[in-house]
Scaffold this active site. Structure first.
Site, PDB file in Angstrom:
ATOM      1  N   CYS A 129       0.803  -1.222   0.000  1.00 38.83           N
ATOM      2  CA  CYS A 129       0.000   0.000   0.000  1.00 38.83           C
ATOM      3  C   CYS A 129       0.836   1.272   0.000  1.00 38.83           C
ATOM      4  O   CYS A 129       0.288   2.375   0.008  1.00 38.83           O
ATOM      5  CB  CYS A 129      -0.966  -0.032   1.173  1.00 38.83           C
ATOM      6  SG  CYS A 129      -1.947  -1.547   1.158  1.00 38.83           S
ATOM      7  N   HIS A 135      -2.921   8.297   5.776  1.00 37.40           N
ATOM      8  CA  HIS A 135      -3.058   6.983   5.146  1.00 37.40           C
ATOM      9  C   HIS A 135      -4.310   6.284   5.668  1.00 37.40           C
ATOM     10  O   HIS A 135      -4.899   5.468   4.945  1.00 37.40           O
ATOM     11  CB  HIS A 135      -1.824   6.126   5.445  1.00 37.40           C
ATOM     12  CG  HIS A 135      -1.917   4.733   4.909  1.00 37.40           C
ATOM     13  ND1 HIS A 135      -1.812   4.452   3.567  1.00 37.40           N
ATOM     14  CD2 HIS A 135      -2.128   3.534   5.522  1.00 37.40           C
ATOM     15  CE1 HIS A 135      -1.942   3.143   3.370  1.00 37.40           C
ATOM     16  NE2 HIS A 135      -2.145   2.563   4.542  1.00 37.40           N
ATOM     17  N   HIS A 173      -9.891   1.838   0.107  1.00 34.07           N
ATOM     18  CA  HIS A 173      -8.446   1.690   0.096  1.00 34.07           C
ATOM     19  C   HIS A 173      -8.006   1.085  -1.240  1.00 34.07           C
ATOM     20  O   HIS A 173      -8.339  -0.051  -1.556  1.00 34.07           O
ATOM     21  CB  HIS A 173      -8.013   0.800   1.262  1.00 34.07           C
ATOM     22  CG  HIS A 173      -6.535   0.684   1.431  1.00 34.07           C
ATOM     23  ND1 HIS A 173      -5.642   1.492   0.756  1.00 34.07           N
ATOM     24  CD2 HIS A 173      -5.778  -0.148   2.207  1.00 34.07           C
ATOM     25  CE1 HIS A 173      -4.411   1.162   1.100  1.00 34.07           C
ATOM     26  NE2 HIS A 173      -4.473   0.175   1.971  1.00 34.07           N
TER      27      HIS A 173
END
Lengths: 128, 427
Positions: free
Chosen positions: B180, B318, B355
């Site tokens: 990620c 994030h 996400h």
């Protein structure tokens, strides 16, 4: 020790699987393939062959493939590359239950070469 | 023209392209961010109603119902050639569409990309959908059959393989794999290519499939939300958060040497003032409980940009809406900001998008560039009851008409990779 491996992918698939495989091809090609399946008409397979080539050709030609001269070269004039030729070979093998070796396909240069080659292969298969 | 030897060139963003759950063009994305419109829809993965994961950040106008490209559809306004399609994964189609947008946005023709001064950095996890399909085929035929494009369309790297060949890129070409944080790494190293004078222009692309195969893999990690309500399933920093909502898509950024951009009269969204990265040194999958790596990555990014914590106006966190991850980031933010009596606005736009995994860092950097350009700060959507660990952090519930000058973009990935960028309003 390696175990013997019998050829599996050259077994002719079930008719329903074959139909699914060519569902995206033009109606004329599907009809020609059905005639081949039901009556063994190998002479009328050209629409199928042209449809497969049309499907895998990297860039669509200005003139339809079936209107191109038989001497038209697959790589130099139609823009096929080794990857798209391999895609044509695999698709054709699976559809007709035939086996095409690298040595054989490397001899195929033109549209007529390919048509003649597939006709011969399929005719041999049909006699089995 | 690059800066003279010894002087660092300044990388700037001159083009953006979006294929995201909250919009497939800049105006739609901007409206979604300003008005806090989410991109979630109910989703039954694998046609299995027993799965507890019920929501996804869907990409509208695109469909990839099977692994066969003949069954794929995308909006008519994008051009996807047959020659290219045969080597693409679903996220490759997204990426191509995003890059076409970004190049148009930057006023660049494809012919301008081939002279060796332009590089391409990409990030994706590959395509689990296609990889699974090809492996099934390999097993079924005991190795006698394979799609000749199987490898290049499915493995991590598929984006750079395809886009570099298609656009005839002869500069630096690379793919980045840090889960990620992947596309944040791609953007950071792209900045360095410009600053070191190695390249004058970098294309940065992050993308992921939006398929059951890509998303449900995270279910076994217990990382996904089980909340069936699209309005509340993704709520970073809320006490009731229970996991992330998956999404895919693609975002492309055009990064150029500021001197070149100005020379050709390009519009500049934002300067890329600095970046930093640091590892957690802790766990293969879990965040450091105190956010140690992310805290250090933020400090390094601020140092690289030569700015103080108090100068940062907005942090795009994030925070994915997982219990542990958001807590870890909140502690890291306290360590950098609260400890220095700084109180920037903070939000996680994953509340709206979901996400995007490898895509996330580039997507959120692009959102930061939009925020700078359009002079607003995206709000912390879906936040109702703030986790007490966030006490002292400024999480605005709505988007604000405030013009941020300096923005920090955070990303974290598996293995404890943490990457942060500092973006600055053009001088």
């Amino acid at each position: 020790m390696s175990s013997p491996v019998s050829p599996s992918v050259t077994q002719l698939p079930a008719a329903s699987e074959q139909e699914a495989r060519i569902k995206h091809l033009p109606a004329e090609a599907r009809a020609a393939f059905q005639r081949f399946q039901t009556g063994g008409d190998t002479a009328g397979l050209d629409p199928v062959i042209f449809a497969i080539l049309q499907d895998f050709i990297p860039l669509a030609p200005a003139v339809p493939l079936h209107e191109q001269p038989g001497t038209t070269r697959l790589i130099d004039e139609l823009g096929f590359d080794s990857l798209s030729i391999t895609e044509v070979v695999f698709f054709t093998e699976d559809l007709f239950g035939i086996t095409i070796t690298n040595e054989e396909i490397i001899q195929v240069r033109t549209l007529d070469d390919l048509r003649g080659f597939i006709h011969r292969k399929v005719a041999v298969r049909a006699k089995r | 023209m690059a800066a003279p030897p010894g002087m660092s060139s300044l990388p700037v963003i001159t083009g953006l392209g979006f294929i995201t759950s909250i919009g497939n063009d800049r105006p739609t994305v901007l409206r979604s961010l300003r008005e806090l419109r989410h991109g979630f829809e109910p989703m039954e993965f694998f046609g299995n109603p027993n799965l507890p994961v019920k929501v996804a950040g869907t990409i509208k106008g695109f469909a990839f119902p099977t692994a066969n490209w003949r069954d794929w559809t995308w909006p008519d306004k994008f051009a996807v050639d047959r020659e290219l399609l045969r080597g693409l994964a679903p996220h490759g189609v997204y990426a191509l569409c995003a890059l076409q947008q970004a190049l148009t946005d930057a006023g660049l023709e494809a012919a301008a990309l081939t002279d060796g001064a332009t590089g391409l950095f990409c990030a994706s996890a590959g395509s689990p959908l296609l990889l699974g399909h090809f492996l099934d085929q390999m097993h079924a035929t005991r190795g006698e059959r394979g799609n000749p494009m199987g490898i290049v369309s499915s493995i991590a790297g598929t984006l750079n393989f395809n886009l570099a060949a298609h656009y005839k890129i002869t500069g630096a070409v690379c793919g980045f794999v840090s889960a990620c944080a992947s596309s944040s790494h791609a953007l950071g190293y792209a900045m360095d290519e410009i600053r070191l004078g190695r390249q004058q222009r970098m294309l940065v692309v992050g993308a992921e499939d939006m398929t059951a195969e890509s998303i449900i893999a995270f279910s076994s990690l217990r990382a996904l939300s089980h909340n069936p309500d699209p309005v509340t399933a993704s709520r970073p920093f809320d006490v009731r958060r229970d996991g992330f909502v998956g999404t895919g898509g693609a975002v492309a950024l055009i990064v150029e040497d500021a001197a070149l951009a100005r020379q050709r009269g390009a519009h500049i969204y934002a300067e890329l003032a600095g970046w930093g990265q640091a590892g957690d040194g802790h766990s293969v999958a879990a965040s450091h409980p105190e956010g140690a790596g992310l805290r250090e990555a933020m400090r390094r990014a601020l140092a690289d940009a030569r700015v103080n914590a108090a100068e940062i106006d907005y942090v795009n966190a994030h925070a994915t809406s997982t219990v542990a991850g958001d807590r870890s980031e909140a502690l890291a933010l306290h360590g950098v900001f609260t400890a220095n009596h700084a109180k920037p606005r903070i939000s996680s736009t994953k509340a709206l998008t979901g996400h995007g995994l490898s895509l996330a860092g580039a997507m959120e950097a692009a959102f930061c560039a939009l925020a700078i350009e359009e002079q607003f700060i995206p709000g912390a959507a879906h936040l109702e009851e703030t986790d007490p660990v966030c006490a002292g952090l400024d999480l605005p519930r709505t988007s604000l008409d405030e013009a941020p000058r300096l923005v920090l973009n955070n990303s974290s990935g598996f293995g404890g990779s943490n990457v942060c960028h500092v973006l600055r309003r053009p001088s």
